[in-house]
Design a protein around this motif. Structure first.
Motif, PDB file in Angstrom:
ATOM      1  N   ARG A  73       0.837  -1.207   0.000  1.00 47.89           N
ATOM      2  CA  ARG A  73       0.000   0.000   0.000  1.00 47.89           C
ATOM      3  C   ARG A  73       0.870   1.254   0.000  1.00 47.89           C
ATOM      4  O   ARG A  73       0.635   2.198  -0.742  1.00 47.89           O
ATOM      5  CB  ARG A  73      -0.888  -0.032   1.251  1.00 47.89           C
ATOM      6  CG  ARG A  73      -1.692   1.222   1.477  1.00 47.89           C
ATOM      7  CD  ARG A  73      -2.694   1.025   2.592  1.00 47.89           C
ATOM      8  NE  ARG A  73      -2.088   0.993   3.911  1.00 47.89           N
ATOM      9  CZ  ARG A  73      -2.654   0.436   4.991  1.00 47.89           C
ATOM     10  NH1 ARG A  73      -3.832  -0.164   4.889  1.00 47.89           N
ATOM     11  NH2 ARG A  73      -2.062   0.456   6.157  1.00 47.89           N
ATOM     12  N   ASN A  74       1.881   1.225   0.836  1.00 49.98           N
ATOM     13  CA  ASN A  74       2.798   2.364   0.912  1.00 49.98           C
ATOM     14  C   ASN A  74       3.494   2.586  -0.425  1.00 49.98           C
ATOM     15  O   ASN A  74       3.590   3.705  -0.928  1.00 49.98           O
ATOM     16  CB  ASN A  74       3.838   2.085   2.003  1.00 49.98           C
ATOM     17  CG  ASN A  74       4.909   3.139   2.059  1.00 49.98           C
ATOM     18  OD1 ASN A  74       4.601   4.319   2.180  1.00 49.98           O
ATOM     19  ND2 ASN A  74       6.159   2.733   1.947  1.00 49.98           N
ATOM     20  N   ASP A  75       3.959   1.486  -1.026  1.00 49.21           N
ATOM     21  CA  ASP A  75       4.722   1.615  -2.261  1.00 49.21           C
ATOM     22  C   ASP A  75       3.853   2.102  -3.410  1.00 49.21           C
ATOM     23  O   ASP A  75       4.331   2.768  -4.323  1.00 49.21           O
ATOM     24  CB  ASP A  75       5.367   0.270  -2.622  1.00 49.21           C
ATOM     25  CG  ASP A  75       6.528   0.459  -3.566  1.00 49.21           C
ATOM     26  OD1 ASP A  75       7.385   1.318  -3.281  1.00 49.21           O
ATOM     27  OD2 ASP A  75       6.564  -0.222  -4.603  1.00 49.21           O
ATOM     28  N   HIS A 100       7.275   8.407   3.839  1.00 52.79           N
ATOM     29  CA  HIS A 100       7.038   6.990   4.156  1.00 52.79           C
ATOM     30  C   HIS A 100       8.295   6.155   3.959  1.00 52.79           C
ATOM     31  O   HIS A 100       9.147   6.478   3.137  1.00 52.79           O
ATOM     32  CB  HIS A 100       5.931   6.433   3.253  1.00 52.79           C
ATOM     33  CG  HIS A 100       4.564   6.965   3.587  1.00 52.79           C
ATOM     34  ND1 HIS A 100       3.407   6.413   3.104  1.00 52.79           N
ATOM     35  CD2 HIS A 100       4.158   8.008   4.358  1.00 52.79           C
ATOM     36  CE1 HIS A 100       2.361   7.076   3.561  1.00 52.79           C
ATOM     37  NE2 HIS A 100       2.799   8.055   4.325  1.00 52.79           N
ATOM     38  N   HIS A 101       8.369   5.068   4.704  1.00 50.23           N
ATOM     39  CA  HIS A 101       9.516   4.149   4.572  1.00 50.23           C
ATOM     40  C   HIS A 101       9.035   2.747   4.275  1.00 50.23           C
ATOM     41  O   HIS A 101       8.118   2.283   4.946  1.00 50.23           O
ATOM     42  CB  HIS A 101      10.354   4.150   5.848  1.00 50.23           C
ATOM     43  CG  HIS A 101      11.048   5.454   6.051  1.00 50.23           C
ATOM     44  ND1 HIS A 101      12.149   5.827   5.313  1.00 50.23           N
ATOM     45  CD2 HIS A 101      10.756   6.495   6.861  1.00 50.23           C
ATOM     46  CE1 HIS A 101      12.516   7.051   5.681  1.00 50.23           C
ATOM     47  NE2 HIS A 101      11.685   7.483   6.618  1.00 50.23           N
ATOM     48  N   PRO A 102       9.643   2.063   3.289  1.00 49.71           N
ATOM     49  CA  PRO A 102      10.666   2.603   2.395  1.00 49.71           C
ATOM     50  C   PRO A 102      10.065   3.607   1.415  1.00 49.71           C
ATOM     51  O   PRO A 102       8.856   3.577   1.168  1.00 49.71           O
ATOM     52  CB  PRO A 102      11.167   1.362   1.639  1.00 49.71           C
ATOM     53  CG  PRO A 102      10.087   0.342   1.763  1.00 49.71           C
ATOM     54  CD  PRO A 102       9.343   0.637   3.026  1.00 49.71           C
ATOM     55  N   THR A 103      10.917   4.471   0.885  1.00 51.39           N
ATOM     56  CA  THR A 103      10.446   5.472  -0.079  1.00 51.39           C
ATOM     57  C   THR A 103       9.780   4.751  -1.246  1.00 51.39           C
ATOM     58  O   THR A 103      10.373   3.842  -1.831  1.00 51.39           O
ATOM     59  CB  THR A 103      11.646   6.286  -0.632  1.00 51.39           C
ATOM     60  OG1 THR A 103      12.366   6.805   0.475  1.00 51.39           O
ATOM     61  CG2 THR A 103      11.182   7.410  -1.540  1.00 51.39           C
ATOM     62  N   PRO A 104       8.544   5.123  -1.579  1.00 56.14           N
ATOM     63  CA  PRO A 104       7.874   4.442  -2.704  1.00 56.14           C
ATOM     64  C   PRO A 104       8.732   4.426  -3.974  1.00 56.14           C
ATOM     65  O   PRO A 104       9.425   5.408  -4.273  1.00 56.14           O
ATOM     66  CB  PRO A 104       6.596   5.258  -2.880  1.00 56.14           C
ATOM     67  CG  PRO A 104       6.313   5.816  -1.518  1.00 56.14           C
ATOM     68  CD  PRO A 104       7.658   6.105  -0.925  1.00 56.14           C
TER      69      PRO A 104
END
Ligand code: SFD
Ligand code: AMP
Length: 618
Positions: A79-81, A291-295
């Motif tokens: 989701r973050n990526d 966010h981590h990791p950077t998308p």
């Protein structure tokens, strides 16, 4: 020469014998002991698909047996990526089953690297484990071969057959054998499309004599999308094409270098350029940059901006890591087992990464559903997880009854990679068998006429050539037909210039997209006159037609989403900012099979994982 027509009747038809297709074929047998299971592959299943050359890592493994990661963690990661937008039900479902897939690969003899201290699989990164994977594909192919009633190699599926008693139900598929020219009709109760992603729809960086040198397999031609699109299945997130940071000219993947070798990037002046672009990126996407990791797309964004600002070339700093002989070996083996061309490029350009930091590049865009991207079919999720908008009876079934998808075919479930694609094939096959057992596939009618009409259509490029070659004015130029390569180059130019390819630094806007759609329509018209001089060219003609339909869908989606959600993948110059207020949603399209027109709608993104946790906490 008379071409034979071969008719095969089966229960489960798997289109494509790559990672997802082998997983589907294997699992179909487990649940459907008495069913007839057939897998049809365009190449030869032993070395087909994106994994043909092998892989050096399995990029999706939870490690639940050791408490390394849980499926929830993977959903948050994907989701973050993907800048917030994934189908969490599909991602969770894949993640909770993927470890069992990897354990089978281990049992089947895939050489897994082990950490000598812990005895666990050797981690490359948080999600990735390392393998000696040159023979990955033959190993999974063997499992499929032992499971299927029959594997057909060298047959390209061009169309799905539809039930004539229910226009939204599948009835099988047709195609041709590109060696013999024979026509194949597969009448089937269910079809699982597992035909991989799409390269070569955008103009690649390597053209002319270098054509074919792409990161994603050059033979991935978008059948995974064109087949369901043409059958009227809904698609999702087709605008979410992926651009990859890769070693220049050989397209060697960077994951093992960043994660295991701990190499890093710098601009031509030896500076950390990513930091320089932090404020500018924050302006565009807000807190997503923190966010981590950077998308993945935001890492690309800094790269693209730095090159546009004159800071190129960008280098991977390998000189430090390669001083360690073990890491030096890993660095070379990574390519020898996965992307041999990269090792050859370095050898031919006198690049020894121990003494020279190699150049990186950003690739042309690809359409895929399994990497850091999630384009593909809009499918039902599993019963226990999916909210009503995401569930219509059978896991991984598209909006066409009896038509299932897996791997690159399926949209919304990013970061599946090879292991997750195989797993998704298993999930689709289990559901397809259930669909048959619950009598949902009874009384399907496919008439001879439907099959005859497709036959005429499929071989038309041979007829076009036979007639048109009499009018050749010079070389391959004829006023009455175009060759598949001419059509492909025209498609790539349209997609590149109007839909955000390399030559425009991934930039597009509403005006460009509308013009692109118009040009794609005209290309479609002209493809009626594509000419094929032999069966191989006939395959090229159908690959091109599938790529073109896929491209239309990508362009329609890109036009619909009025924001720049993934800078570094593409930019809408007229809507440069991420817009969560209006576009924190999934885009869904449907092409009307009768009119060829697309309609678009928004579907909600449900953050199932954290909502579930919030409920548990309260
Ligand atoms: O690092 C028809 N991938 C990686 N995955 C990993 O797990 N680890 C890695 O290290 C990976 N890396 C990588 C990867 C891919 C490539 C090309 C490179 C490096 C250089 C990604 C995986 O390979 C990918 O996620 C899966 O393979 C996707 O599986 P699937 O089944 O969706 O696609 P497929 O395997 O390409 O198979 C498709 C098959 O369909 C056939 N086909 N058959 C009949 N009729 C038609 N019309 C057809 N059209 C297609 C194809 O021939 C093929 O067999 S890293 O860079 O990410
Ligand atoms: P790649 O080799 O780029 O295809 O990536 C292989 C795996 O490593 C994928 O799971 C990527 O998401 C991940 N990956 C690649 N580069 C990075 C990076 N710089 N930081 C975090 N993960 C990465």
């Amino acid at each position: 020469m008379a071409r034979k027509t071969i008719i095969e009747e089966c229960d489960v038809l798997v289109v494509g014998g790559g990672m997802a297709g082998t997983g589907a074929t294997f699992e179909a047998r487990h649940w459907g002991r008495d069913l007839k299971i057939v897998c049809v592959e365009k190449a030869n299943i032993d070395r087909s698909g994106a994994v043909a050359q092998g892989l050096y890592a399995i990029n999706c493994y939870m490690g639940m047996q050791w408490g390394e990661n849980q499926p929830e963690d993977h959903v948050r990661y994907a989701r973050n990526d993907l800048m917030g937008l994934v189908r969490e039900d599909l991602g969770y479902d894949m993640a909770r089953h993927v470890d069992s897939t990897v354990h089978m690969f281990d049992e089947w003899g895939l050489p897994m690297m082990k950490n000598k201290q812990t005895g666990r699989y050797q981690r490359e990164g948080k999600w990735q484990i390392m393998i000696h994977g040159e023979s990955y594909k033959p190993i999974v192919a063997e499992a499929a071969k032992k499971s299927a009633d029959k594997i057909y190699n060298r047959i390209m599926i061009t169309h799905l057959l539809m039930d004539e008693t229910n226009e939204n139900r599948v009835g099988g598929a047709v195609g041709f054998n590109m060696r013999t020219g024979d026509y194949y009709i597969f009448k089937s109760k269910t079809v699982i499309v597992a035909a991989g992603g799409a390269s070569h729809i955008f103009k690649p960086r390597a053209v002319g004599e270098g054509m074919g040198r792409t990161w994603y397999a050059p033979w991935s031609n978008g059948s995974a999308y064109a087949l369901p699109i043409q059958a009227g299945a809904k698609m999702t997130q087709m605008e979410n094409r992926i651009v990859l940071c890769r070693f220049k000219d050989g397209y060697g993947p960077v994951g093992a270098y960043f994660l295991h070798l701990k190499t890093y990037t710098q601009n031509a002046n030896g500076e950390n350029y990513e930091k320089k672009w932090y404020n500018q990126t924050k302006e565009l996407v807000g807190e997503y940059i923190d966010h981590h990791p950077t998308p993945t797309c935001l890492r690309n964004h800094a790269f693209v901006q730095e090159v546009m600002a004159g800071g190129g070339p960008i280098h991977m700093v390998t000189k430090e890591a390669f001083q360690d002989p073990h890491l030096e070996t890993v660095g070379w083996e990574n390519f020898l087992g996965m992307t041999v061309g990269q090792a050859v490029v370095w050898a031919s350009q006198n690049i020894d990464p121990k003494y020279t930091n190699p150049e990186l590049t950003t690739s042309e865009p690809y359409v895929m559903g399994s990497h850091a991207t999630c384009s593909g079919a809009w499918v039902s999720g599993p019963e226990d997880l999916s909210p009503p908008e995401y569930f219509w009876g059978y896991n991984r079934m598209t909006t066409v009854e009896g038509l299932f998808g897996a791997g690159d075919t399926v949209g919304g479930s990013a970061h599946k990679f090879s292991s997750g694609s195989f797993t998704e094939g298993r999930l689709a096959a289990k559901a397809a068998v259930k669909y048959i057992q619950e009598q949902k596939a009874n009384n399907i009618k496919v008439s001879d006429k439907q099959c005859e009409d497709f036959k005429t259509m499929i071989y038309k490029p041979l007829e076009n050539y036979t007639v048109g070659r009499n009018e050749i004015t010079g070389g391959t130029v004829s006023p009455s037909y175009i060759s598949p390569i001419q059509g492909l180059q025209r498609l790539q130019k349209i997609m590149d210039e109007y839909v955000g390819g390399i030559s425009v630094n991934y930039m597009t806007n509403e005006n460009l997209l509308k013009k692109g759609l118009e040009l794609l329509d005209w290309l479609q018209e002209d493809l009626e006159n594509v000419g094929a001089e032999d069966y191989h060219q006939l395959m090229r003609a159908w690959e091109l037609k599938h790529r073109t339909v896929t491209s239309q869908c990508v362009t329609e989606h890109t036009l619909y989403r009025k924001e720049t959600r993934w800078p570094g993948y593409y930019y809408r110059g007229d809507h440069m900012k991420l817009d969560d207020e209006n576009w924190h949603c999934l885009t869904v399209s449907r092409r009307d099979p009768k009119t060829g027109k697309f309609t678009m709608e928004k579907m909600p993104v449900y953050h199932i994982i954290d909502e579930k946790e919030k409920k548990e906490a309260s």
